[in-house]
Design a protein around this motif. Structure first.
Motif, PDB file in Angstrom:
ATOM      1  N   ALA A   1      25.040 -16.055 -10.821  1.00 17.23           N
ATOM      2  CA  ALA A   1      26.411 -16.364 -10.397  1.00 17.23           C
ATOM      3  C   ALA A   1      26.424 -17.328  -9.225  1.00 17.23           C
ATOM      4  O   ALA A   1      27.293 -18.211  -9.135  1.00 17.23           O
ATOM      5  N   ALA A   2      25.460 -17.173  -8.306  1.00 16.98           N
ATOM      6  CA  ALA A   2      25.366 -18.104  -7.182  1.00 16.98           C
ATOM      7  C   ALA A   2      25.013 -19.503  -7.666  1.00 16.98           C
ATOM      8  O   ALA A   2      25.531 -20.509  -7.164  1.00 16.98           O
ATOM      9  N   LYS A   3      24.136 -19.585  -8.663  1.00 18.97           N
ATOM     10  CA  LYS A   3      23.715 -20.887  -9.181  1.00 18.97           C
ATOM     11  C   LYS A   3      24.827 -21.586  -9.957  1.00 18.97           C
ATOM     12  O   LYS A   3      24.978 -22.817  -9.879  1.00 18.97           O
ATOM     13  N   ASN A   4      25.597 -20.812 -10.754  1.00 13.36           N
ATOM     14  CA  ASN A   4      26.620 -21.469 -11.587  1.00 13.36           C
ATOM     15  C   ASN A   4      27.991 -21.548 -10.921  1.00 13.36           C
ATOM     16  O   ASN A   4      28.953 -22.025 -11.533  1.00 13.36           O
ATOM     17  N   GLY A   5      28.085 -21.069  -9.679  1.00  5.12           N
ATOM     18  CA  GLY A   5      29.315 -21.229  -8.915  1.00  5.12           C
ATOM     19  C   GLY A   5      30.363 -20.158  -9.110  1.00  5.12           C
ATOM     20  O   GLY A   5      31.467 -20.268  -8.571  1.00  5.12           O
ATOM     21  N   THR A   6      30.048 -19.106  -9.875  1.00  2.00           N
ATOM     22  CA  THR A   6      31.038 -18.051 -10.088  1.00  2.00           C
ATOM     23  C   THR A   6      30.995 -16.961  -9.015  1.00  2.00           C
ATOM     24  O   THR A   6      31.908 -16.138  -8.934  1.00  2.00           O
ATOM     25  N   LEU A   7      29.942 -16.950  -8.177  1.00  2.00           N
ATOM     26  CA  LEU A   7      29.900 -16.005  -7.064  1.00  2.00           C
ATOM     27  C   LEU A   7      30.794 -16.530  -5.948  1.00  2.00           C
ATOM     28  O   LEU A   7      30.498 -17.547  -5.321  1.00  2.00           O
ATOM     29  N   LYS A   8      31.893 -15.821  -5.704  1.00  2.00           N
ATOM     30  CA  LYS A   8      32.852 -16.278  -4.706  1.00  2.00           C
ATOM     31  C   LYS A   8      32.730 -15.553  -3.374  1.00  2.00           C
ATOM     32  O   LYS A   8      32.987 -16.140  -2.323  1.00  2.00           O
ATOM     33  N   GLU A   9      32.355 -14.270  -3.414  1.00  2.00           N
ATOM     34  CA  GLU A   9      32.272 -13.525  -2.162  1.00  2.00           C
ATOM     35  C   GLU A   9      31.282 -12.372  -2.275  1.00  2.00           C
ATOM     36  O   GLU A   9      31.085 -11.809  -3.358  1.00  2.00           O
ATOM     37  N   ILE A  10      30.680 -12.050  -1.137  1.00  2.00           N
ATOM     38  CA  ILE A  10      29.993 -10.782  -0.919  1.00  2.00           C
ATOM     39  C   ILE A  10      30.521 -10.248   0.410  1.00  2.00           C
ATOM     40  O   ILE A  10      30.655 -10.995   1.372  1.00  2.00           O
ATOM     41  N   PHE A  11      30.817  -8.955   0.462  1.00  2.00           N
ATOM     42  CA  PHE A  11      31.204  -8.375   1.754  1.00  2.00           C
ATOM     43  C   PHE A  11      30.807  -6.907   1.818  1.00  2.00           C
ATOM     44  O   PHE A  11      30.775  -6.204   0.813  1.00  2.00           O
ATOM     45  N   GLY A  12      30.467  -6.493   3.022  1.00  2.00           N
ATOM     46  CA  GLY A  12      30.170  -5.100   3.282  1.00  2.00           C
ATOM     47  C   GLY A  12      31.424  -4.361   3.693  1.00  2.00           C
ATOM     48  O   GLY A  12      32.370  -4.960   4.224  1.00  2.00           O
ATOM     49  N   ALA A  13      31.447  -3.054   3.461  1.00  2.00           N
ATOM     50  CA  ALA A  13      32.595  -2.229   3.809  1.00  2.00           C
ATOM     51  C   ALA A  13      32.101  -0.947   4.460  1.00  2.00           C
ATOM     52  O   ALA A  13      31.320  -0.199   3.870  1.00  2.00           O
ATOM     53  N   GLY A  14      32.558  -0.684   5.684  1.00  2.00           N
ATOM     54  CA  GLY A  14      32.157   0.521   6.395  1.00  2.00           C
ATOM     55  C   GLY A  14      33.063   0.787   7.582  1.00  2.00           C
ATOM     56  O   GLY A  14      33.855  -0.076   7.972  1.00  2.00           O
ATOM     57  N   THR A  15      32.952   1.956   8.168  1.00  2.00           N
ATOM     58  CA  THR A  15      33.849   2.345   9.249  1.00  2.00           C
ATOM     59  C   THR A  15      33.716   1.441  10.461  1.00  2.00           C
ATOM     60  O   THR A  15      34.709   0.984  11.029  1.00  2.00           O
ATOM     61  N   ALA A  16      32.484   1.180  10.901  1.00  2.00           N
ATOM     62  CA  ALA A  16      32.287   0.421  12.134  1.00  2.00           C
ATOM     63  C   ALA A  16      32.792  -1.006  11.996  1.00  2.00           C
ATOM     64  O   ALA A  16      33.530  -1.509  12.853  1.00  2.00           O
TER      65      ALA A  16
END
Length: 356
Positions: free
Chosen positions: A289-304
């Motif tokens: 997905a990163a290579k073909n451009g379809t990866l738009k976001e990564i994000f972590g989710a947590g209390t802090a």
């Protein structure tokens, strides 16, 4: 020092607040602690003597079991103050349930609900002035339990201490995060304690995270212990991937923490009509997905950190940059969550919990 008694809890009052010694504009996360703390002991088969007292040190024997066998669990929560001075917790029932799930896995007696919520109410009311209003400000709340029996026999402790301490907080991460995908190290394994907030889970992460930092990255995205093929968590957070317009996160299991923020993001996605999939995702899928451009976001989710965007990831010595999105899901979810937490928006889910 005056002493008062609530329904279950004895309160020992401070002589003078430390509030004027704190620079709230320059906080280091988890370094400044409020005036009060909660303490309760498990002895003779029951939790007893719940007490709120001035924050201070503990005196423990070098043979205390927690030092030798790591029998300890914890939670992370936050209190928020709105513009009218009212204070709220966010989904505390989930934290209460989860610390007892963690305790059970670590052979620690479960903690009584009435003590937990009375302690939270009383502590936050006593330390209300430590909760600062405004964007990004909060009071971080750390409940934890640990083995306190003296002795080094390799067996569960007969005695425990349950405590709650609190620290004023600002934003945990100030910018986007660069991450390394784990190829050798694992956070947890099948049949282990990955789903629990056990202290040892976090200590075991420090070494591989240090290796990542030496290469200019802030965190690690953990992969499964068996094949290092599937993406699981990011640092101390659950992790989400946006491929196309679909949000993807790994299912919870005995390896993956059932994060409160994770559940909230999934609910917000559903509420906003955003497609979300809870499924296993392979590293190869992410790289493609990163290579073909379809990866738009990564994000972590947590209390802090609440929501922590990832700007790049590294895998097999190749770095893949993630372009910023005008319609960022990370920014959208963070704003919606914080608006609910700080009483700036309606709470259709019943997550906000008034305490003071």
């Amino acid at each position: 020092m005056s002493i008062a008694t609530n329904e279950h809890i004895t309160v020992e009052k401070i002589k003078k607040s430390k509030l004027d010694q704190v620079d709230f504009d320059n906080l280091t996360f988890g370094k400044n602690f409020t005036d009060y703390m909660f303490e309760c002991d498990y002895k003779d088969g029951k939790w007893q003597n719940p007490t709120i007292k001035p924050y201070g040190n503990l005196e423990l024997s070098p043979a205390t079991k927690v030092f030798h066998y790591g029998q300890a669990v914890f939670e992370g929560m936050k209190a928020y103050k709105d513009d009218q001075g009212e204070v709220f917790l966010f989904r505390p029932e989930d934290n209460f349930k989860r610390i007892n799930i963690s305790s059970k896995r670590m052979a620690i007696p479960e903690f009584p609900r009435e003590f937990f919520f009375e302690a939270l109410h009383t502590l936050v009311q006593l330390d209300k002035d430590w909760v600062q209003p405004g964007e990004g400000n909060s009071l971080y709340i750390r409940p934890f339990a640990m083995a306190t029996e003296v002795g080094v026999s390799a067996a569960p402790s007969d005695e425990y201490k349950f405590m709650i301490i609190m620290a004023p907080a600002q934003a945990y991460y100030t910018g986007d995060v660069r991450v390394v995908i784990a190829e050798q190290f694992s956070r947890s394994a099948d049949g282990g304690v990955g789903f629990a907030k056990a202290a040892g889970n976090y200590g075991a992460q420090f070494y591989p995270t240090n290796l990542a930092r030496e290469k200019g990255f802030q965190q690690v995205i953990w992969t499964d212990a068996k094949e290092h093929k599937y993406l699981e968590e990011a640092g101390t957070m659950n992790v989400f991937f946006r491929i196309g317009d679909t949000l993807i996160t790994a299912p919870t299991s005995d390896r993956i923490l059932d994060g409160v923020t994770r559940k909230s993001v999934l609910k917000l996605a559903e509420h906003n009509g955003i497609k979300a999939e809870v499924r296993r995702i392979q590293v190869s899928e992410l790289v493609e997905a990163a290579k073909n451009g379809t990866l738009k976001e990564i994000f972590g989710a947590g209390t802090a950190a609440v929501i922590s965007p990832v700007s790049a990831f590294s895998y097999q010595e190749t770095v893949y940059d993630i372009p910023k999105q005008e319609d960022s899901y990370a920014k959208r979810f963070k704003k919606e969550l914080m608006d609910i937490q700080q009483n700036r928006a309606d709470d259709p889910f019943g997550w906000r919990y008034p305490v003071a």
